[in-house]
Design a protein around this motif. Structure first.
Motif, PDB file in Angstrom:
ATOM      1  N   GLN A 167       0.841  -1.198   0.000  1.00  0.00           N
ATOM      2  CA  GLN A 167       0.000   0.000   0.000  1.00  0.00           C
ATOM      3  C   GLN A 167       0.879   1.253   0.000  1.00  0.00           C
ATOM      4  O   GLN A 167       0.758   2.115   0.862  1.00  0.00           O
ATOM      5  CB  GLN A 167      -0.910  -0.004   1.245  1.00  0.00           C
ATOM      6  CG  GLN A 167      -1.833  -1.183   1.359  1.00  0.00           C
ATOM      7  CD  GLN A 167      -3.013  -1.070   0.408  1.00  0.00           C
ATOM      8  OE1 GLN A 167      -3.329   0.004  -0.099  1.00  0.00           O
ATOM      9  NE2 GLN A 167      -3.672  -2.193   0.145  1.00  0.00           N
ATOM     10  N   GLN A 220      -0.964   4.963  -0.021  1.00  0.00           N
ATOM     11  CA  GLN A 220      -1.577   5.281   1.264  1.00  0.00           C
ATOM     12  C   GLN A 220      -0.539   5.339   2.376  1.00  0.00           C
ATOM     13  O   GLN A 220      -0.660   6.134   3.314  1.00  0.00           O
ATOM     14  CB  GLN A 220      -2.645   4.238   1.591  1.00  0.00           C
ATOM     15  CG  GLN A 220      -3.897   4.348   0.736  1.00  0.00           C
ATOM     16  CD  GLN A 220      -4.938   3.331   1.165  1.00  0.00           C
ATOM     17  OE1 GLN A 220      -4.660   2.134   1.184  1.00  0.00           O
ATOM     18  NE2 GLN A 220      -6.134   3.800   1.502  1.00  0.00           N
ATOM     19  N   TYR A 221       0.466   4.509   2.261  1.00  0.00           N
ATOM     20  CA  TYR A 221       1.530   4.487   3.270  1.00  0.00           C
ATOM     21  C   TYR A 221       2.204   5.852   3.358  1.00  0.00           C
ATOM     22  O   TYR A 221       2.391   6.399   4.458  1.00  0.00           O
ATOM     23  CB  TYR A 221       2.553   3.407   2.899  1.00  0.00           C
ATOM     24  CG  TYR A 221       3.724   3.284   3.845  1.00  0.00           C
ATOM     25  CD1 TYR A 221       3.649   2.485   4.979  1.00  0.00           C
ATOM     26  CD2 TYR A 221       4.911   3.978   3.607  1.00  0.00           C
ATOM     27  CE1 TYR A 221       4.719   2.367   5.848  1.00  0.00           C
ATOM     28  CE2 TYR A 221       5.991   3.869   4.465  1.00  0.00           C
ATOM     29  CZ  TYR A 221       5.879   3.068   5.586  1.00  0.00           C
ATOM     30  OH  TYR A 221       6.951   2.964   6.451  1.00  0.00           O
TER      31      TYR A 221
END
Length: 580
Positions: free
Chosen positions: A449, A452-453
């Motif tokens: 991810q 989003q990370y």
């Protein structure tokens, strides 16, 4: 939300009420006849106390609620008949005549189509990159391999998940035996039940001539059931042939044994000389073809006595080792003190199964659990004395089993260390593994991810804008205090004794405490209360902001854990004990 302290204030007030609820509730009077139904009254399982320990200790996986049909009962009763119990009070001549009639039924003394595959199946098992080779012998029926024995195997793999266990048993080398062991196989453990080839095991050893004499029918098998003596022989022979760790099936494993070599345990110590007085062969660890094993086999063959229990087992080991005590050729053998394998004498084993009834009992339970956890590799249950005992909730046995849970938080581990519930070595090992796990977990999240990370700052703990460093440190201290205190309270032997009328599963209050702490501290620090989690995210995200206040997420949790340990051990446990 980060700048609004209202939710945090409400949650912290709820947390404080939650913390003190245990003390308040424990001092409320319970009138006669108003107590809640006890777990003992509600449960239909054979172990008192209820909860997770009940389900795991006293029923084999998949066995709960299975009714025994008449046909099933008949099959089990027939299987449980032991054909090798000699006639009661028979003379030597009568016993030998009986034995000669029984000899054709003794498949274990022969090599047949199945047992001849023994060696190949053993090599196949041990070709699985085993961290250690473990052996157990089970010459009873598959039906009698019950919860106690399953627990021994299960706890072995909890301490040595990469080990390989060979169970020498013809009854478990069957479809019924496969069903017994299937829960372990489904979890990927290397366990195999194999029909032993006794003639192969003793070939070219001093016991080969003894076996030939026995099979001829010209030897008195003795008044003790023959399978007891064969178990003593098989353990010695299999260790000589393959090397590894032999254990009886009535142990609880606390530490990994794979690092020990050429070792045996003392059962008792001479209080004057401080040297061992008696050894026991329930745990033996030897290299392949170790010469002392040949000495054991020679002693077995030349001094066999079928009329004395233990003569060919623990007493044999003591006799041989006494002769070799000062022989430099055997100086590489380590005799471990009783606390290593036999921390509780067979005479006192019953007390380990009883829940504490008084404050003195509670203190003894705490001290015993701490001593055994820190100094013992395994605990021998002395099945001959304890098989019919029930493991009561809050007892030493229940605590030893329940407290070897998965440790995933260095702060909780640190608190347990300060309370003497963990050894320093084990605590340090846990903390290192916790940090490595957190780093790996953060890396996995980043790889799957990434967008989003980065947008969420890698989940790294930081002090939110509008809050000071002092506020952040205070939030971590209070939050960790609540968590660690709850762990202590939910697993406390004194609480079990005091509030046994209230059935509570430890994970429920612990999980609720974590939930409340998150509600209160997410707006302030993003909720650390776990230094491993904070370190993992900081290392993988590796941004200056993630490191600015990183020290808070170590100092805060460790201070909170220390305060919780101090508070629980010196304040809460000092409250007078009120027995019902």
């Amino acid at each position: 939300m980060a700048k609004s302290p209202l939710l945090s204030t409400i949650c912290i007030a709820a947390i404080l009420l939650f913390v003190y609820a245990d003390s308040l509730m424990s001092n409320l009077p319970v009138k006669g006849g108003e107590a809640l139904p006890s777990p003992q009254a509600m449960a239909t399982l054979p172990v008192e106390g209820g909860g997770q320990v009940t389900a795991s200790l006293n029923t084999l996986p998949g066995s709960v609620g299975v009714a025994a049909t008449p046909a099933r009962k008949t099959e089990e009763e027939t299987e449980n008949e032991d054909p090798m119990i000699p006639p009661f009070k028979a003379s030597v001549d009568e016993r030998m005549e009986w034995f000669r009639r029984k000899l054709p039924e003794l498949e274990i003394l022969k090599s047949d189509q199945l047992s001849e595959k023994f060696h190949g199946r053993v090599l196949e098992l041990f070709n699985n990159n085993c961290s250690a080779q473990y052996f157990m012998v089970w010459l009873s029926t598959a039906q009698s391999f019950g919860p106690r024995e399953f627990l021994a195997v299960d706890s072995l793999f909890s301490t040595s998940p990469d080990g390989c266990l060979l169970i020498l048993s013809s009854s478990l080398d069957t479809p019924k035996g496969y069903r017994v062991l299937k829960p372990l196989l489904d979890r990927g453990f290397n366990v195999l039940a194999v029909t032993p080839d006794v003639p192969f095991l003793v070939k070219n050893t001093p016991a080969e001539a003894w076996l030939d004499e026995l099979k001829s029918g010209n030897m008195d098998p003795g008044s003790v059931p023959l399978f007891n003596h064969l178990s003593d022989l098989i353990r010695l022979a299999v260790l000589y042939k393959y090397g590894g760790v032999y254990l009886d099936t009535d142990f609880i494993f606390l530490k990994d044994l794979s690092g020990l070599r050429n070792a045996i345990g003392a059962q008792s110590i001479n209080q004057v000389t401080k040297k061992w007085a008696r050894l026991n062969g329930a745990v033996m660890i030897f290299d392949i073809h170790h010469p002392v094993l040949l000495e054991f086999l020679q002693e077995y063959a030349t001094t066999f006595n079928g009329n004395r229990w233990g003569h060919n087992g623990p007493y044999l080991v003591s006799r041989v080792m006494e002769r070799l005590r000062d022989n430099p050729e055997y100086s590489n053998i380590t005799v471990y003190p009783p606390k290593a394998f036999y921390p509780v004498d067979w005479i006192k084993i019953a007390k380990l199964f009883k829940k504490p009834e008084t404050e003195a009992d509670s203190k003894w339970t705490e001290d015993t659990v701490a001593d055994i956890s820190s100094e013992s590799y395994v605990v021998h249950l002395w099945n001959k004395r304890s098989r019919e005992l029930k493991i009561e909730e809050g007892s030493v046995m229940a605590r030893l089993i329940a407290e070897h849970w998965g440790h995933i938080n260095p702060a909780v581990t640190f608190g347990l260390l300060l309370a003497r519930k963990l050894s320093l070595t084990r605590a340090v090992f846990y903390m290192i593994m916790q940090c490595l796990g957190a780093v790996c977990g953060s890396a996995v999240v980043k790889s799957f991810q990434k967008t989003q990370y980065e947008r969420l700052g890698g989940g790294a703990n930081t002090i939110s804008s509008g809050y000071s460093t002092t506020s952040g440190l205070g939030a971590e201290i209070i939050g960790t205090f609540v968590l660690v205190y709850t762990v202590f309270s939910a697993t406390d032997a004194k609480r079990h004794a005091r509030d046994s009328h209230v059935p509570i599963l430890a994970p429920l209050p612990i999980g609720f405490a974590v939930f409340l702490v998150h509600l209160a501290t997410i707006p302030i620090t993003g909720t650390g209360i776990n230094p491993a989690r904070s370190l993992g995210t900081a290392l993988i995200y590796n941004n200056d902001q993630a490191w600015d206040d990183h020290w808070i997420f170590w100092v805060g949790p460790f201070v909170g854990a220390a305060l919780a340990a101090l508070y629980h051990q010196t304040v809460i446990r000092a409250i007078p004990f009120k027995s019902k």
